[in-house]
Design an enzyme around this catalytic site. Structure first.
Site, mmCIF file in Angstrom:
data_model
loop_
_atom_site.group_PDB
_atom_site.id
_atom_site.type_symbol
_atom_site.label_atom_id
_atom_site.label_comp_id
_atom_site.label_asym_id
_atom_site.label_seq_id
_atom_site.Cartn_x
_atom_site.Cartn_y
_atom_site.Cartn_z
ATOM 1 N N ASP A 164 14.726 -24.862 65.338
ATOM 2 C CA ASP A 164 13.456 -25.034 64.642
ATOM 3 C C ASP A 164 12.356 -25.242 65.672
ATOM 4 O OD1 ASP A 164 11.326 -25.637 63.042
ATOM 5 O OD2 ASP A 164 12.245 -27.356 62.054
ATOM 6 N N HIS A 221 14.187 -23.841 60.766
ATOM 7 C CA HIS A 221 13.549 -24.798 59.856
ATOM 8 C C HIS A 221 14.282 -24.843 58.519
ATOM 9 C CE1 HIS A 221 10.157 -27.417 59.235
ATOM 10 N NE2 HIS A 221 9.712 -26.775 58.186
ATOM 11 N N SER A 244 10.350 -31.005 56.186
ATOM 12 C CA SER A 244 9.126 -30.521 56.809
ATOM 13 C C SER A 244 8.009 -31.547 56.593
ATOM 14 C CB SER A 244 8.768 -29.140 56.255
ATOM 15 O OG SER A 244 7.794 -28.523 57.057
#
Length: 632
Positions: free
Chosen positions: A577, A609, A491
């Site tokens: 995602d 994600h 991320s």
């Protein structure tokens, strides 16, 4: 790509008794505990244990009961009647719940019924997809039903294109009964583009008698969440003040005799969750502090002149992750650390001591050597002190040299604490022979609000110097092999890896990024929660007179340094995602390949994600360490 090739290795058959250190295979055999509550009589705790079944690619769950004072956990089948149901109305007549209900027209067949086989989706605004699902016109709605007829559901948000519980992570904490039998719930009553650009959730009260709804927090532009009531009946909730800022300081608010009292306004921290003491004199809460998550209390003064005082109750190399309830002088919680997944513990508020209650994974841990966790403080480039966790391999020998990984945390405002991840697991990394360096770089809660906020609009600035200060400091240790350094993260941590790839000046020999932001401009155009990119980036890329935004999209954009890339890189990406869409990984991989850099792209078609499915999780672990063996 329809599915991933699963390599069946003989090592999967190994049992814990054959192991002397943690492996991905053992990690994916551990039980994962979920507390359900303390029984009505206050004598026992009910909890669930979910255990991965890698062969079947699913989780098996069982339910247990254990005395609050400790003892053996016994499996049970029927537990619901043993727990107090917070969803039953005060008069015992109604059950509060939520359902997903079709509200809006989205599909081609909604507009053209005769074309019912159409797969078209039609949108007039943003929020057309969120987290990992497309908007099909369905919304979570709160409602109630007679206690003896659960199917007779009354929707108190009928026709509204809004959600409660909030998507994607909201649950029963988003709604509750009032002491007098009304309903209070959380909702962001915005739709389309307005929804995607705002964090303004409010608390709403539905009057059971008049069937009307009123906004209880119309003057606060940020998040209002987790409504609950004190023993005296005072509405209490968590509040962030600024619209669009999802990581704003989270404060405990009590509405008492018409006044809203902020119990944590003068405390330099942010609250995760809270619960009232039985006598209504204190609020207990959890919050990050100095690289951990601990239990705090704050007194409730009412309208008196008694000073509000926040007190930290626990301290140690662990995270207190949830408050389950109270038994006499004990508070029952879940607790983890970098070597142990969550277990049930009780903490005696008077004696200030701990007692472990559940022992779900004790047998597994007893057969392996544990990693050693050290806390150190590193001076940053601008003279600040930064906490850095250093995780050393089991049976660590200071006379040896070890390959070392810089771990870059996501968020970007997520606490890097004593968490136990089933993917980014420091214990597993260390057990494979790697030293792990995990800096609490700026942007993380637990070190004061100013440190937490310092990353917004400065993604590629001081925080990058924080990373380099951490790895440079630890690399001075004689046990670190300076020629075998890597950087890994997901991320924002993946963004960090992409950014460091262009500025690390040959520090790192290998890189791994998972669902990382690579191109801030295309990220702005495809991510679903636009409020996040607006706040952290400072605005849109087309705002030429916005100096902050232009700095973000030029100076802090990893794509602008790809010409300096020279390091092997592994890129993981979830196809579902929608927070950091697949194009980010695709662009990064394409750039690396066309630059002639050794690189690998691993796509998970059915993951978001995160990586949640057991076999996908196992592939992730194996490819992670396979890459490190190839390149480090």
């Amino acid at each position: 790509m329809k599915k991933l090739l699963i390599l069946t290795l003989s090592v999967m058959g190994l049992t814990a008794t054959a192991q002397d250190h943690m492996t991905p295979e053992l990690l994916w055999k551990l039980g994962r505990i979920s507390p359900l509550g303390i029984t009505k009589d206050g004598k026992n705790i009910i909890y669930k244990v979910s255990t991965p079944d890698v062969d079947e690619n699913e989780f098996n769950s069982k339910f247990y009961i254990i005395p609050v004072n400790g003892g053996e956990g016994k499996e049970i089948e029927d537990y619901k009647n043993l727990l107090k149901d917070r969803n039953v109305s005060p008069d015992g007549k109604y059950l509060l719940s939520s359902q997903e209900i079709k509200v809006e027209k989205v599909n081609g067949g909604d507009y053209y019924p005769e074309l019912d086989k159409s797969t078209v989706q039609i949108y007039d605004g943003l929020d057309y997809r969120h987290w990992d699902t497309w908007n099909e016109g369905k919304h979570n709605h709160v409602g109630y039903s007679p206690i003896d007829n659960a199917d007779n559901f009354t929707d108190i948000m009928k026709g509204e294109p809004y959600d409660s519980p909030q998507k994607p992570f909201g649950g029963e904490e988003d709604y509750t009964w009032t002491p007098n039998g009304n309903i209070v719930y959380v909702s962001k009553k915005k739709s389309g583009t307005a929804y995607a650009t705002s964090t303004n959730t409010d608390l709403y009260e539905y009057d059971m008698a008049t069937k009307t709804t009123k906004n209880l927090t119309p003057n606060n532009p940020g998040y209002d969440t987790q409504p609950a009531f004190s023993p005296q009946g005072d509405l209490t909730w968590l509040q962030m003040k600024r619209d669009g800022y999802e990581a704003d300081k989270n404060d405990i608010i009590v509405r008492h005799k018409g006044a809203d009292i902020n119990l944590t306004a003068g405390w330099d921290g942010t609250v995760d969750s809270f619960t009232w003491s039985a006598d209504g004199k204190k609020v207990y809460f959890l919050a990050p502090i100095d690289g951990t998550k601990q239990l705090f209390e704050v007194n409730f003064p009412g309208l008196t002149r008694i000073a509000v005082r926040v007190t930290q109750l626990t301290d140690g190399y662990w995270d207190v992750n949830s408050i389950i309830g109270f038994s006499d002088n004990n508070v029952v919680v879940t607790r983890s650390d970098m070597n142990h997944a969550n277990e049930l513990y009780s903490y005696n508020l008077k004696k200030k001591d701990w007692k472990q209650l559940s022992h779900v994974n004790d047998a597994a841990y007893s057969k392996i050597a544990l990693s050693k966790t050290e806390k150190r403080y590193v001076t940053t480039s601008d003279g600040k002190k930064m906490l850095v966790w250093v995780i050393l391999p089991p049976n660590f020998d200071a006379n040896k040299k070890y390959p070392t990984l810089l771990y870059c945390q996501g968020g970007p405002q997520s606490a890097l604490s004593q968490f136990y991840s089933f993917r980014w697991n420091f214990q597993v990394m260390a057990a494979q022979g790697y030293v792990v360096v995990a800096p609490n770089r700026r942007g993380m809660p637990g070190h004061g609000v100013a440190w937490n906020e310092a990353i917004s609009k400065d993604w590629g600035g001081d925080v990058m110097n924080d990373y380099l200060a951490a790895i440079d400091d630890v690399a001075k240790e004689p046990y670190v092999d300076k020629n075998r350094l890597g950087a890994v993260g997901a991320s924002y941590g993946g963004y960090s890896v992409f950014y460091l790839a262009g500025i690390h000046n040959k520090r790192f020999k290998t890189l791994i990024a998972h669902d990382g932001v690579f191109n801030l401009q295309s990220m702005y155009g495809t991510t679903e929660e636009v409020f996040f990119t607006n706040w952290d980036g400072g605005g849109a890329y087309w705002e030429k007179d916005n100096a902050v935004a232009q700095k973000t999209f030029s100076q802090f954009n990893p794509i602008n340094n790809v010409d300096k890339w020279d390091t092997p890189i592994l890129i993981f990406q979830g196809d579902k995602d929608f927070r950091v869409p697949i194009g980010q990984g695709q662009e990064a991989f394409q750039a690396a390949q066309l630059r002639g850099i050794k690189s690998r792209f691993i796509v998970f078609p059915d993951e978001n994600h995160w990586v949640l499915k057991p076999q996908n999780g196992m592939v992730w672990q194996r490819e992670f360490f396979k890459w490190l063996k190839e390149t480090l």
